[in-house]
Design a protein around this motif. Structure first.
Motif, PDB file in Angstrom:
ATOM      1  N   GLN A   1       4.742  -2.824   0.128  1.00 40.24           N
ATOM      2  CA  GLN A   1       5.746  -1.969   0.773  1.00 40.24           C
ATOM      3  C   GLN A   1       5.976  -2.436   2.212  1.00 40.24           C
ATOM      4  O   GLN A   1       5.111  -3.050   2.822  1.00 40.24           O
TER       5      GLN A   1
ATOM      6  N   ASN B   1       0.513   5.221  12.897  1.00 41.01           N
ATOM      7  CA  ASN B   1      -0.947   5.115  12.885  1.00 41.01           C
ATOM      8  C   ASN B   1      -1.496   3.882  13.594  1.00 41.01           C
ATOM      9  O   ASN B   1      -2.648   3.532  13.406  1.00 41.01           O
TER      10      ASN B   1
ATOM     11  N   ARG C   1     -13.976   2.561  18.947  1.00 39.01           N
ATOM     12  CA  ARG C   1     -13.487   2.395  17.585  1.00 39.01           C
ATOM     13  C   ARG C   1     -14.098   1.165  16.916  1.00 39.01           C
ATOM     14  O   ARG C   1     -14.400   1.156  15.734  1.00 39.01           O
TER      15      ARG C   1
ATOM     16  N   ALA D   1      -9.298  -5.337   4.811  1.00 38.52           N
ATOM     17  CA  ALA D   1      -8.161  -4.473   5.140  1.00 38.52           C
ATOM     18  C   ALA D   1      -8.439  -3.712   6.438  1.00 38.52           C
ATOM     19  O   ALA D   1      -7.562  -3.542   7.279  1.00 38.52           O
TER      20      ALA D   1
ATOM     21  N   VAL E   1       1.361   5.254   1.093  1.00 38.98           N
ATOM     22  CA  VAL E   1       0.510   4.088   1.323  1.00 38.98           C
ATOM     23  C   VAL E   1      -0.632   4.011   0.320  1.00 38.98           C
ATOM     24  O   VAL E   1      -1.268   2.983   0.176  1.00 38.98           O
ATOM     25  N   PHE E   2      -0.899   5.115  -0.385  1.00 36.31           N
ATOM     26  CA  PHE E   2      -1.970   5.107  -1.388  1.00 36.31           C
ATOM     27  C   PHE E   2      -1.409   5.032  -2.800  1.00 36.31           C
ATOM     28  O   PHE E   2      -2.015   5.534  -3.749  1.00 36.31           O
TER      29      PHE E   2
ATOM     30  N   PRO F   1      -6.855  -2.359  -4.741  1.00 37.20           N
ATOM     31  CA  PRO F   1      -7.345  -2.850  -3.448  1.00 37.20           C
ATOM     32  C   PRO F   1      -6.768  -2.074  -2.270  1.00 37.20           C
ATOM     33  O   PRO F   1      -5.651  -1.585  -2.323  1.00 37.20           O
ATOM     34  N   THR F   2      -7.575  -2.007  -1.230  1.00 40.25           N
ATOM     35  CA  THR F   2      -7.127  -1.362  -0.008  1.00 40.25           C
ATOM     36  C   THR F   2      -6.293  -2.345   0.786  1.00 40.25           C
ATOM     37  O   THR F   2      -6.567  -3.531   0.778  1.00 40.25           O
ATOM     38  N   HIS F   3      -5.269  -1.897   1.450  1.00 41.22           N
ATOM     39  CA  HIS F   3      -4.570  -2.779   2.371  1.00 41.22           C
ATOM     40  C   HIS F   3      -4.465  -2.101   3.732  1.00 41.22           C
ATOM     41  O   HIS F   3      -4.759  -0.914   3.872  1.00 41.22           O
ATOM     42  N   ALA F   4      -4.028  -2.887   4.720  1.00 42.69           N
ATOM     43  CA  ALA F   4      -4.129  -2.452   6.109  1.00 42.69           C
ATOM     44  C   ALA F   4      -3.484  -1.089   6.408  1.00 42.69           C
ATOM     45  O   ALA F   4      -4.107  -0.268   7.094  1.00 42.69           O
ATOM     46  N   PRO F   5      -2.261  -0.790   5.931  1.00 41.06           N
ATOM     47  CA  PRO F   5      -1.698   0.528   6.254  1.00 41.06           C
ATOM     48  C   PRO F   5      -2.561   1.687   5.747  1.00 41.06           C
ATOM     49  O   PRO F   5      -2.595   2.747   6.363  1.00 41.06           O
ATOM     50  N   GLN F   6      -3.268   1.461   4.627  1.00 40.74           N
ATOM     51  CA  GLN F   6      -4.171   2.517   4.131  1.00 40.74           C
ATOM     52  C   GLN F   6      -5.334   2.697   5.098  1.00 40.74           C
ATOM     53  O   GLN F   6      -5.719   3.825   5.425  1.00 40.74           O
ATOM     54  N   ALA F   7      -5.888   1.569   5.551  1.00 42.17           N
ATOM     55  CA  ALA F   7      -6.997   1.646   6.500  1.00 42.17           C
ATOM     56  C   ALA F   7      -6.540   2.322   7.795  1.00 42.17           C
ATOM     57  O   ALA F   7      -7.257   3.159   8.355  1.00 42.17           O
ATOM     58  N   LEU F   8      -5.331   1.989   8.239  1.00 39.48           N
ATOM     59  CA  LEU F   8      -4.806   2.602   9.467  1.00 39.48           C
ATOM     60  C   LEU F   8      -4.643   4.105   9.288  1.00 39.48           C
ATOM     61  O   LEU F   8      -4.940   4.895  10.189  1.00 39.48           O
ATOM     62  N   GLU F   9      -4.153   4.500   8.118  1.00 37.81           N
ATOM     63  CA  GLU F   9      -3.973   5.921   7.830  1.00 37.81           C
ATOM     64  C   GLU F   9      -5.328   6.637   7.850  1.00 37.81           C
ATOM     65  O   GLU F   9      -5.465   7.708   8.421  1.00 37.81           O
ATOM     66  N   MET F  10      -6.342   6.003   7.254  1.00 34.09           N
ATOM     67  CA  MET F  10      -7.665   6.631   7.179  1.00 34.09           C
ATOM     68  C   MET F  10      -8.387   6.638   8.527  1.00 34.09           C
ATOM     69  O   MET F  10      -9.291   7.437   8.739  1.00 34.09           O
ATOM     70  N   LEU F  11      -8.029   5.696   9.416  1.00 32.61           N
ATOM     71  CA  LEU F  11      -8.717   5.633  10.708  1.00 32.61           C
ATOM     72  C   LEU F  11      -7.967   6.382  11.813  1.00 32.61           C
ATOM     73  O   LEU F  11      -8.565   7.056  12.630  1.00 32.61           O
ATOM     74  N   ASN F  12      -6.637   6.219  11.828  1.00 33.20           N
ATOM     75  CA  ASN F  12      -5.852   6.793  12.930  1.00 33.20           C
ATOM     76  C   ASN F  12      -4.959   7.945  12.503  1.00 33.20           C
ATOM     77  O   ASN F  12      -4.339   8.578  13.350  1.00 33.20           O
ATOM     78  N   GLY F  13      -4.820   8.163  11.213  1.00 32.97           N
ATOM     79  CA  GLY F  13      -3.923   9.206  10.721  1.00 32.97           C
ATOM     80  C   GLY F  13      -4.370  10.592  11.164  1.00 32.97           C
ATOM     81  O   GLY F  13      -5.553  10.836  11.401  1.00 32.97           O
TER      82      GLY F  13
END
Lengths: 358, 107
Positions: free
Chosen positions: A215, A228, A240, A268, B3-4, B19-31
């Motif tokens: 995406q 984010n 962090r 990731a 993103v998930f 697999p995890t990708h960067a936007p998912q990690a960003l969501e889980m860390l900074n969301g």
């Protein structure tokens, strides 16, 4: 492997020892499978193009200007149209299949005049007199046609190849096919119009039925283009980094043997961290020449700044497939003088030696 | 949820990936959701289990349904040494737990 179920030995130990070591014979093929699996777990790994000797493009910037001037008034002269001006459609043109047009509608010619420019002799209308400076660097496709006369359906067809939503957009397909070279930047970015939603909406540029990894990353207007990307309030980058190290440490602490999927998950998180530290560079236009900066700032939309900045930005030079999608604000009255100078100037300024030079 | 691989009316579910990708990690860390939950998690840990040792045990039971291993306990102790009673430090610790494989994935 799960930390809930504790294995005494890993698969390799078992294979090596079982049946008096006979199992280790299968080890080589297991290894090959493992490697194939590892590749499958990084869907964004850079892949070679189909024609490596011919492929020259490093990035694609796709500017979609809904409501822009017609091709008949800009780059696609149709002399017959002017001959038939004011008349009804000739019967040999076939049935009328256009929106808001019926059998009694009359043909409207153009009042624009066309002139051939450059070595290519490309015809450009008097709306774009400054295109003559860059005409040999542009390629005009006059062979495109659509199956639907409704705007949204035609837009889906242009972006995804199908007239209905739900299919992957070309940016997602490019990332699917070629992967991404840069690990610190998203491979496919979309900049929607800051003035409002696009007519055909999100399905124009998303991944459709492909996995979410393909995406686009949305670059939104304003000071925080990527969702984010900013750390939560009160958390420093050093803090962090410690938290990320803790996550990695804890995940590794319970891991038994190798786990390729786990590696993909951790990478990731690393990419996410790199994006936080390095992405802000690409939104910084302060390193551009003053002329470029003035041009980028002269546009009304905040995206007007970002869009031309992409090919010029040094950090983005590393990203092979940057695709940006932008819709200029729909204008009720054509104001060619508002667009013709910045477009050609922005191109010559961003690529002084031609578009393929960077 | 997009993103998930969460699906919307406009993008049907035909294929989804694990697999995890960067936007998912960003969501889980900074969301916002992840950080709000981590904040609440930290508040609960501090309120119900003051001493660091029992707090770590409790945190692991809540997040993963088991006790921490010795190595996990050590890493957590080291991390929390920066401020074992500090809501901010414990919040980052709680966020790390919410980002553990053991919490995020069903094996």
């Amino acid at each position: 492997m799960s930390e809930h179920i504790r294995y005494n030995r890993n698969r390799r130990d078992f294979l090596t020892d079982c049946f008096c070591g006979f199992g280790s014979l299968a080890f080589t093929s297991m290894m090959a499978q493992e490697q194939a699996r590892a590749a499958a777990y990084n869907p964004l790994a850079a892949k070679p193009p189909h024609m490596p000797d011919k492929a020259k493009a490093k990035a694609v910037i796709f500017v979609f200007m809904a409501g822009g001037p017609s091709h008949l008034e800009t780059f696609d002269p149709k002399p017959l149209l002017n001959q038939l001006h004011g008349q009804k459609r000739p019967a040999e043109f076939g049935d009328v299949k256009y929106q808001n047009v019926n059998a009694n509608s009359r043909i409207l010619g153009t009042k624009r005049t066309f002139k051939k420019y450059g070595k290519s002799g490309l015809e450009v209308s008097d709306l774009f007199p400054y295109q003559s400076e860059i005409v040999d660097d542009i390629c005009v496709l006059r062979s495109m046609h659509g199956d639907m006369v409704v705007h949204s359906a035609a837009q889906y067809q242009m972006m995804t190849g199908r007239v209905i939503p739900g299919f992957p957009a070309m940016g997602s397909w490019v990332v699917y096919g070629l992967g991404a070279e840069a690990t610190n930047l998203p491979a496919y970015v979309v900049m929607p119009d800051s003035h409002g939603a696009q007519e055909a909406g999100v399905p124009m540029y998303t991944h459709g039925f492909l996995p979410a990894v393909y995406q686009p990353t949305m670059l939104r207007p304003g000071s925080k283009p990527v969702l984010n990307l900013d750390l939560p309030k009160g958390v420093s980058l050093a803090e962090r980094r410690k938290t990320l190290d803790l996550i990695r440490g804890l995940n590794t602490a319970t891991m038994v043997g190798e786990d390729q999927e786990f590696s993909a998950r951790m990478s990731a998180y690393d990419t996410a961290f790199k994006m936080q530290t390095e992405s802000p560079e690409i939104f910084d236009i302060s390193k551009e020449s003053k002329e470029t900066q003035d041009l980028l700032r002269s546009r009304r939309s905040p995206h007007g700044r970002l869009c031309p900045a992409l090919p010029a930005g040094p950090a983005f030079g590393r990203a092979r497939h940057a695709i940006c999608l932008r819709r200029l604000r729909r204008r009720r009255t054509a104001r060619p003088s508002g667009t013709r100078t910045p477009i050609s100037k922005a191109i010559t300024s961003a690529w002084p030696a031609g578009p393929t030079s960077r | 949820m997009e993103v998930f691989d969460g699906r919307t009316c406009s993008s049907p579910a035909i294929a989804a990936s694990s697999p995890t990708h960067a936007p998912q990690a960003l969501e889980m860390l900074n969301g916002k959701t992840a950080n709000d939950l981590a904040d609440a998690f930290a508040g609960r840990l501090l309120k119900e289990h003051g001493p660091t040792n029992s707090m770590i045990d409790y945190a692991w039971r809540l997040a993963t349904g088991r006790k921490p291993t010795l190595k996990e306990q050590t890493l957590a102790m080291q991390y929390l040494a920066a401020g074992p009673q500090d809501q901010k430090v414990v919040k980052e610790f709680a966020l790390a737990l919410l980002n553990l494989n053991a919490f995020l994935y069903i094996n």
